[in-house]
Write a protein that holds these residues in place. Structure first.
Motif, PDB file in Angstrom:
ATOM      1  N   ASP A 256       0.800  -1.057  -0.016  1.00  0.00           N
ATOM      2  CA  ASP A 256      -0.121  -0.096  -0.033  1.00  0.00           C
ATOM      3  C   ASP A 256       1.029   1.258  -0.023  1.00  0.00           C
ATOM      4  O   ASP A 256       1.933   1.148   0.524  1.00  0.00           O
ATOM      5  CB  ASP A 256      -0.822   0.104   1.270  1.00  0.00           C
ATOM      6  N   PRO A 257       0.656   2.402  -0.709  1.00  0.00           N
ATOM      7  CA  PRO A 257       1.412   3.548  -0.761  1.00  0.00           C
ATOM      8  C   PRO A 257       1.940   4.071   0.491  1.00  0.00           C
ATOM      9  O   PRO A 257       2.751   4.515   0.695  1.00  0.00           O
ATOM     10  CB  PRO A 257       0.313   4.578  -1.685  1.00  0.00           C
ATOM     11  N   GLU A 258       0.785   4.020   1.372  1.00  0.00           N
ATOM     12  CA  GLU A 258       1.154   4.716   2.693  1.00  0.00           C
ATOM     13  C   GLU A 258       1.963   4.007   3.648  1.00  0.00           C
ATOM     14  O   GLU A 258       2.682   4.421   4.495  1.00  0.00           O
ATOM     15  CB  GLU A 258      -0.154   5.181   3.436  1.00  0.00           C
ATOM     16  N   GLU A 259       2.261   2.624   3.340  1.00  0.00           N
ATOM     17  CA  GLU A 259       3.289   1.839   3.841  1.00  0.00           C
ATOM     18  C   GLU A 259       4.596   1.875   3.233  1.00  0.00           C
ATOM     19  O   GLU A 259       5.548   1.028   3.685  1.00  0.00           O
ATOM     20  CB  GLU A 259       2.741   0.500   4.356  1.00  0.00           C
ATOM     21  N   LEU A 260       4.777   2.253   2.503  1.00  0.00           N
ATOM     22  CA  LEU A 260       6.035   2.096   1.329  1.00  0.00           C
ATOM     23  C   LEU A 260       7.135   2.617   2.238  1.00  0.00           C
ATOM     24  O   LEU A 260       8.354   1.727   2.053  1.00  0.00           O
ATOM     25  CB  LEU A 260       5.649   2.721  -0.029  1.00  0.00           C
ATOM     26  N   ASP A 261       7.205   3.710   2.688  1.00  0.00           N
ATOM     27  CA  ASP A 261       8.537   3.991   3.406  1.00  0.00           C
ATOM     28  C   ASP A 261       9.035   3.083   4.557  1.00  0.00           C
ATOM     29  O   ASP A 261      10.081   2.897   4.613  1.00  0.00           O
ATOM     30  CB  ASP A 261       8.110   5.524   3.770  1.00  0.00           C
ATOM     31  N   ALA A 262       8.033   2.716   5.150  1.00  0.00           N
ATOM     32  CA  ALA A 262       8.192   1.729   6.532  1.00  0.00           C
ATOM     33  C   ALA A 262       8.880   0.420   5.886  1.00  0.00           C
ATOM     34  O   ALA A 262       9.677  -0.068   6.335  1.00  0.00           O
ATOM     35  CB  ALA A 262       7.023   1.419   7.389  1.00  0.00           C
ATOM     36  N   VAL A 263       8.221   0.022   4.762  1.00  0.00           N
ATOM     37  CA  VAL A 263       8.553  -1.278   4.327  1.00  0.00           C
ATOM     38  C   VAL A 263       9.756  -1.235   3.475  1.00  0.00           C
ATOM     39  O   VAL A 263      10.773  -1.998   3.959  1.00  0.00           O
ATOM     40  CB  VAL A 263       7.599  -1.746   3.181  1.00  0.00           C
ATOM     41  N   MET A 264      10.183  -0.285   2.851  1.00  0.00           N
ATOM     42  CA  MET A 264      11.632  -0.017   2.349  1.00  0.00           C
ATOM     43  C   MET A 264      12.560   0.037   3.658  1.00  0.00           C
ATOM     44  O   MET A 264      13.831  -0.584   3.458  1.00  0.00           O
ATOM     45  CB  MET A 264      11.833   1.386   1.570  1.00  0.00           C
TER      46      MET A 264
END
Length: 303
Positions: A256-264
């Motif tokens: 999901d776009p809003e979780e991309l930063d945390a996942v990276m």
């Protein structure tokens, strides 16, 4: 300038509600993609716009006129191509094209010849000998030979091979460049993604999402392919991750776009070797809307 507009358009067949408060707007020079699986309400909406069916409630306007009361006036300025074309069996393809263009009062012979060549159509054959694809070509040549202000196309590439689909795409872009408007009903998502400025997704008679492709992108997940030095652990415990698959040494998943930063940040601590990211597609958005707990509805399936 608004060319086509529906406001709370509703159609009931007895107790069955085929359309439930459908709102749609197509502006001048715009290609609007109207998508959903078969049975979602696309063709019912188009029949109302063409003045073939009378709406139960709401209104449909084309060129500011009522689609039901002013159908004759409206038809002078529109071209329509259905998904399954029926032609007069004893007329040739060329005769049918001429008949349609005369009915519309136009006679652009050079455009007609150009389109016949592009679509690789033999206009001297009787219509009864044509395959489904060739019948479709006759309708498309007739439609794009005429000087319409609005093209209403209901699954128009049904039966066409990929080469002819490319010619169809060129015709749409040509119409757009001339400031014409197009309502394109389709379940071929790649076609809609290539051609359309705006999209409306219909499900069970309701528009569930509409806007420009850019506006709808935020609703879709990014596809990632990640290879790391150490094996990534507990990935499925993170928020916003879906469809994890192992592909040789790498992991493929959606975020999901809003979780991309945390996942990276999380995956990078395992030592990134390879990272591939592909932008969200219309198909991802479409399937998210049609997902059901027990199964997935096929893109062309009944709903």
């Amino acid at each position: 300038m608004t060319i086509l507009q529906t406001t709370n358009l509703t159609k009931k067949f007895g107790k069955f509600t085929a359309l439930n408060a459908v709102n749609m707007e197509v502006n001048k020079g715009e290609v609007f993609g109207f998508i959903g699986p078969n049975g979602a309400g696309k063709s019912t909406t188009i029949r109302i716009l063409l003045g073939i069916l009378k709406a139960t409630g709401g209104e449909a306007k084309i060129f500011g006129k009522d689609a039901w009361k002013d159908a004759v006036e409206i038809h002078k300025r529109i071209s329509y191509v259905p998904g399954d074309v029926t032609l007069w069996p004893n007329l040739t393809g060329g005769e049918v094209i001429d008949l349609f263009t005369k009915l519309r009062g136009g006679n652009n012979k050079s455009r007609r010849e150009e389109l016949i060549q592009k679509f690789d159509l033999d206009p001297s054959k009787k219509c009864r000998t044509y395959s489904k694809g060739n019948r479709q070509k006759v309708a498309l040549v007739a439609a794009f030979s005429s000087d319409a202000d609005l093209y209403i196309l209901d699954e128009p590439t049904s039966g066409l091979d990929p080469l002819m689909e490319k010619v169809f795409h060129e015709c749409i872009m040509h119409a757009k460049q001339e400031g014409k408007s197009v309502l394109l009903s389709s379940h071929i998502l790649s076609e809609v993604e290539k051609l359309c400025d705006k999209v409306g997704i219909i499900r069970q008679g309701k528009i569930i999402e509409s806007g420009t492709l850019k506006e709808l992108r935020h609703l879709t997940r990014t596809n990632l392919l990640v290879e790391t030095k150490q094996q990534i652990t507990d990935l499925n415990n993170l928020k916003g991750i879906y469809d994890i698959e192992r592909k040789e040494q790498a992991l493929s998943f959606q975020v999901d776009p809003e979780e991309l930063d945390a996942v990276m940040k999380y995956v990078s601590q395992f030592g990134l070797v390879r990272l591939e990211s592909s932008p969200p597609k219309l198909e991802d958005l479409f399937m998210r809307h049609y997902e059901r707990p027990s199964s997935h509805i096929g893109v062309g399936g009944e709903s």
